[in-house]
Design an enzyme around this catalytic site. Structure first.
Site, mmCIF file in Angstrom:
data_model
loop_
_atom_site.group_PDB
_atom_site.id
_atom_site.type_symbol
_atom_site.label_atom_id
_atom_site.label_comp_id
_atom_site.label_asym_id
_atom_site.label_seq_id
_atom_site.Cartn_x
_atom_site.Cartn_y
_atom_site.Cartn_z
ATOM 1 N N ARG A 55 -4.924 -1.963 8.322
ATOM 2 C CA ARG A 55 -6.623 -2.241 7.846
ATOM 3 C C ARG A 55 -6.302 -3.347 7.604
ATOM 4 O O ARG A 55 -4.553 -3.284 6.827
ATOM 5 C CB ARG A 55 -7.454 -1.464 7.017
ATOM 6 C CG ARG A 55 -7.919 -0.659 7.280
ATOM 7 C CD ARG A 55 -8.906 0.035 6.670
ATOM 8 N NE ARG A 55 -8.041 0.214 4.790
ATOM 9 C CZ ARG A 55 -7.510 1.791 5.344
ATOM 10 N NH1 ARG A 55 -8.234 2.329 6.197
ATOM 11 N NH2 ARG A 55 -7.220 2.500 4.347
ATOM 12 N N ASP B 259 0.571 -1.055 -0.384
ATOM 13 C CA ASP B 259 -0.026 0.267 -0.132
ATOM 14 C C ASP B 259 1.147 1.266 0.037
ATOM 15 O O ASP B 259 1.995 1.115 0.773
ATOM 16 C CB ASP B 259 -1.188 -0.714 0.886
ATOM 17 C CG ASP B 259 -1.775 0.653 1.196
ATOM 18 O OD1 ASP B 259 -2.312 1.833 0.104
ATOM 19 O OD2 ASP B 259 -2.960 1.169 2.233
ATOM 20 N N ASN C 192 -10.738 -2.518 -6.400
ATOM 21 C CA ASN C 192 -9.802 -1.674 -6.781
ATOM 22 C C ASN C 192 -10.393 -1.336 -8.590
ATOM 23 O O ASN C 192 -9.829 -0.361 -9.377
ATOM 24 C CB ASN C 192 -8.452 -2.592 -7.647
ATOM 25 C CG ASN C 192 -7.164 -2.003 -6.236
ATOM 26 O OD1 ASN C 192 -6.496 -2.860 -5.309
ATOM 27 N ND2 ASN C 192 -8.081 -1.430 -5.255
HETATM 28 C C1 FPP Z 1 -1.698 0.078 -3.593
HETATM 29 O O1 FPP Z 1 -1.189 1.403 -3.224
HETATM 30 C C2 FPP Z 1 -1.790 -0.606 -4.713
HETATM 31 C C3 FPP Z 1 -1.950 -1.136 -5.396
HETATM 32 C C4 FPP Z 1 -3.716 -0.841 -5.502
HETATM 33 C C5 FPP Z 1 -1.286 -1.855 -6.854
HETATM 34 C C6 FPP Z 1 0.192 -2.654 -6.681
HETATM 35 C C7 FPP Z 1 0.545 -2.588 -7.860
HETATM 36 C C8 FPP Z 1 2.170 -3.261 -7.346
HETATM 37 C C9 FPP Z 1 2.878 -3.058 -6.534
HETATM 38 C C10 FPP Z 1 2.619 -2.668 -9.326
HETATM 39 C C11 FPP Z 1 2.509 -4.400 -10.099
HETATM 40 C C12 FPP Z 1 2.677 -6.143 -9.309
HETATM 41 C C13 FPP Z 1 2.986 -7.171 -10.264
HETATM 42 C C14 FPP Z 1 2.949 -7.983 -8.595
HETATM 43 C C15 FPP Z 1 3.655 -6.884 -11.347
HETATM 44 P P1 FPP Z 1 -2.269 2.757 -3.640
HETATM 45 O O2 FPP Z 1 -2.457 2.504 -5.231
HETATM 46 O O3 FPP Z 1 -3.770 2.246 -2.862
HETATM 47 O O4 FPP Z 1 -1.870 3.936 -2.779
HETATM 48 P P2 FPP Z 1 -2.675 5.193 -2.364
HETATM 49 O O5 FPP Z 1 -2.217 4.368 -1.033
HETATM 50 O O6 FPP Z 1 -1.658 5.672 -1.665
HETATM 51 O O7 FPP Z 1 -2.984 5.636 -2.992
#
Ligand code: FPP
Length: 265
Positions: free
Chosen positions: A210, A36, A84
């Site tokens: 969470r 996250d 998502n």
């Molecule tokens: C959460 O950060 C992250 C995600 C929803 C996506 C995770 C994806 C990657 C790390 C890249 C691709 C992964 C692989 C395994 C190839 P957020 O966007 O919710 O961050 P925020 O809470 O700061 O908005």
């Protein structure tokens, strides 16, 4: 005496690398991660959210290599939740593109490191190009044995449990299962994670406290580890810190501290 022992531990750990402080005999077999903070990391740099996800891939690579080197058997990362799908289309498309790009690019590394790729989640809902690339990588790495990297994609625990309940209900209806024989093992075996032990350690980055619909059944006894680090800044050393923290905890599984001590005496 105890004070001297503690002083020694502190002195020793100051001179040992984080990796050296890990007891290889007491590793969690399965570690789950909620990655996250990509969006906030990008915002801090004045960049688009996708820049955070792109840098998140570097964190995935380093953590996966670090975990495999240590001897972790299963590493499950939350790459895309059912929720998502509610993000702006532009971000979803960019994430899906990044996924295809990453899988294609990283498959040789997975082969080199003897790591098997697997997925959990409603992968039928993924765009065909993503599904096809995943299948290619899953098939190619199917015989790798050092570690299994599980991508939770279009995953949510309530979806998984609901689906499992539907499968069990069908079996009851057809007479294959007597409702009296429904037990924890039977339920676990209907989940996407049936092939692996339950996670013993769950790590979440970015300071959020969470679980976010992640592996709810499976983390019944997991130790929870939260760090303020945003995911794109997370590296294998941060993973080692989580393992060291895990190894300092007393896992009682409902028993008393005294019972555990007499069992290990
Ligand atoms: C959460 O950060 C992250 C995600 C929803 C996506 C995770 C994806 C990657 C790390 C890249 C691709 C992964 C692989 C395994 C190839 P957020 O966007 O919710 O961050 P925020 O809470 O700061 O908005």
């Amino acid at each position: 005496m105890v004070e001297n022992a503690n002083a020694f531990t502190t002195f020793a750990s100051r001179n040992m690398s984080l990796k050296e402080q890990i007891d290889i005999q007491r590793l969690p077999r399965h570690v789950a991660i909620i990655m996250d903070g990509n969006g906030r990391w990008a915002k801090q740099q004045g960049k688009m959210r996708i820049f955070g996800h792109q840098n998140g891939v570097l964190a995935v690579r380093d953590t996966v290599e670090g975990a495999a080197e240590l001897g972790i058997e299963v590493l499950t990362v939350y790459a895309f939740s059912t929720e998502n799908w509610n993000r702006p289309k532009l971000e979803i498309d960019a994430l899906m593109h990044l996924l295809v790009q990453t899988i294609t690019k990283e498959t040789p590394k997975l082969m080199e490191n003897n790591i098997r790729l697997a997925t959990i989640g409603n992968t039928d809902s993924l765009p065909p190009k993503v599904a096809a690339n995943l299948k290619k990588c899953i098939d190619k790495t199917a015989n790798n044995t050092r570690m299994t990297l599980v991508l939770a994609l279009s995953y949510s625990s309530r979806w998984e449990i609901t689906t499992a309940m539907q499968k069990i209900a069908e079996k009851v209806k057809s007479g294959e299962i007597d409702p009296k024989n429904i037990n924890e093992e039977l339920i676990s075996n209907q989940l996407n994670t049936a092939a692996w032990p339950d996670p013993e350690l769950l790590i979440r980055t970015s300071g959020e406290l969470r679980i976010s619909n992640y592996l709810l059944w499976q983390i019944a006894y997991a130790e929870l580890y939260f760090t303020e680090k945003l995911w794109p800044d997370f590296r294998r050393e941060d993973f080692y810190k989580a393992i060291i923290d895990f190894q300092q905890r007393e896992r009682r599984f409902g028993k008393t501290s005294e019972q555990l001590k007499s069992e290990h005496a």
